[in-house]
Design a protein around this motif. Structure first.
Motif, PDB file in Angstrom:
ATOM      1  N   GLY A   1       0.868  -1.355  -0.286  1.00 51.77           N
ATOM      2  CA  GLY A   1      -0.331   0.086   0.626  1.00 51.77           C
ATOM      3  C   GLY A   1       0.777   1.090   0.026  1.00 51.77           C
ATOM      4  N   PRO A   2       0.123   2.509  -0.156  1.00 52.97           N
ATOM      5  CA  PRO A   2       0.698   3.768  -0.214  1.00 52.97           C
ATOM      6  C   PRO A   2       1.788   3.588   1.028  1.00 52.97           C
TER       7      PRO A   2
ATOM      8  N   SER B   1       4.821   1.998   0.311  1.00 55.53           N
ATOM      9  CA  SER B   1       5.656   2.573  -0.440  1.00 55.53           C
ATOM     10  C   SER B   1       6.021   3.839  -0.598  1.00 55.53           C
ATOM     11  N   GLN B   2       6.009   4.502   0.406  1.00 56.02           N
ATOM     12  CA  GLN B   2       6.723   5.973   0.769  1.00 56.02           C
ATOM     13  C   GLN B   2       7.451   5.277   1.383  1.00 56.02           C
TER      14      GLN B   2
ATOM     15  N   LEU C   1      -4.743   6.078   6.497  1.00 52.75           N
ATOM     16  CA  LEU C   1      -4.753   6.859   4.939  1.00 52.75           C
ATOM     17  C   LEU C   1      -5.415   8.152   5.193  1.00 52.75           C
TER      18      LEU C   1
END
Length: 365
Positions: free
Chosen positions: A110-111, A114-115, A311
């Motif tokens: 997920g984000p 990824s970050q 999120l």
């Protein structure tokens, strides 16, 4: 009588001979001269130093002291000539590259992750490492390790310890890798471990719901392949929290990531008798909460909902989504650890617990 000799016909042009250009300007244009590839010797001549000095500067060798003016002169000469060191030749001499290999996870990330990976890549580049993401879908264990080893990385950050195994770690070390790390809920023998205990996520969500007076807690387990290494430990963590709470229970809820699957689960929600749900992550929580509301189930009055990952989209819902905020290690700190182990490859494998969690309470619970 004078005989006039017969005129001989002109010979046919050779089939491969190029015809002369009809344009006078084209006839006069000079042919392009191929540029030679600059070498380290060219850089050394332009900078007025030895080839060894060029090598020390461009390879960022810390064992040899180079003055700053000399370093700048070499870098400027290399830039002017367009010289780039030959990575394959350099790795042949050293037995490894300056490459840190990061095999892509076998599961969707997920984000948040990824970050984290982006920050880690940037931090490693500050130490003059080149980060390469390797798509190794379908490869596991020793087979995957051999594929990675062909690139002669100086370090490997593997996302799955169980898929790598002790034999895979040994293959990488024999190929010249000075540092092998695993990133996940388990460790592999011989590798440095960055442990992410997913049980903490489920336990924190369940403890939050118990503290809000909920006693019949559903826990979503995604049906999508590859998520089990995360979902099962989170379910176990929720069960561990409930075991110490007395009159409370946990119900496992398989759920596909789609509106139809969520609608089917919401249609039988009241039959399940649940007053709360921890929905694996924010995306599944938002999917299920919408289905529950469409089925006429009030959130949080009848059912409290908690996700994970915190999120931004969850904060825009009504009611706003409660979530377990997952705190990953800083990319800079992890890059410093990788760099230290590369420089000291004989150190015993270290274990670092790197996952932090905290619940963000909002209206959905």
């Amino acid at each position: 009588m004078v005989q006039i000799p017969k005129q001989q016909p002109a010979p046919d042009p050779a089939p491969d001979a190029p015809s002369p250009p009809s344009d006078p300007e084209q006839r006069d244009a000079p042919h392009p001269v191929p540029h030679s590839v600059p070498t380290s010797a060219d850089v050394a001549r332009l900078a007025g130093v030895s080839r060894a000095t060029v090598s020390y500067v461009l390879n960022n060798t810390s064992a040899v002291r180079i003055s700053e003016p000399t370093r700048r002169r070499v870098l400027e000469a290399a830039k002017e000539l367009g010289y780039v060191p030959h990575a394959a030749a350099r790795s042949l001499r050293a037995g490894h590259t300056r490459m840190v290999l990061m095999p892509t996870p076998q599961i969707p990330v997920g984000p948040l992750f990824s970050q984290f990976f982006s920050e880690l890549q940037w931090a490693l580049s500050r130490f003059d490492y080149t980060v390469v993401q390797y798509g190794s879908l379908g490869l596991t264990g020793e087979e995957a390790a051999r594929a990675w080893a062909e690139l002669r990385p100086v370090a490997v950050l593997a996302p799955d310890a169980t898929a790598l195994g002790a034999r895979g770690v040994a293959v990488l070390k024999r190929s010249g890798a000075k540092a092998v790390f695993t990133l996940g809920p388990q460790r592999a023998e011989g590798a440095h471990a960055l442990l992410m205990d997913q049980r903490l996520v489920g336990r924190s969500a369940a403890e939050h719901l118990l503290a809000r007076g909920r006693r019949r807690i559903g826990v979503v387990v995604p049906e999508e392949p590859g998520l089990e290494p995360f979902a099962r430990p989170r379910l176990d963590g929720a069960r561990a929290a409930v075991r110490g709470a007395g009159a409370a229970e946990v119900t496992e809820l398989p759920l596909g990531y789609g509106e139809a699957s969520a609608a089917r689960l919401a249609a039988r929600w009241r039959l399940l008798g649940l007053d709360a749900v921890y929905a694996y992550n924010d995306e599944y929580a938002m999917l299920l909460m919408r289905a529950l509301q469409d089925a006429g189930i009030r959130v949080p009055d009848e059912t409290a909902v908690v996700g994970a990952d915190d999120l931004m989209l969850g904060r825009l819902l009504r009611p706003r989504l409660s979530s377990v905020r997952i705190e990953l290690p800083s990319g800079r700190g992890l890059a410093e650890l990788v760099h230290r182990v590369v420089r000291e490859p004989g150190t015993r494998p270290e274990v670092h617990d790197v996952l932090g969690v905290s619940v963000v309470h909002r209206e959905s619970s």
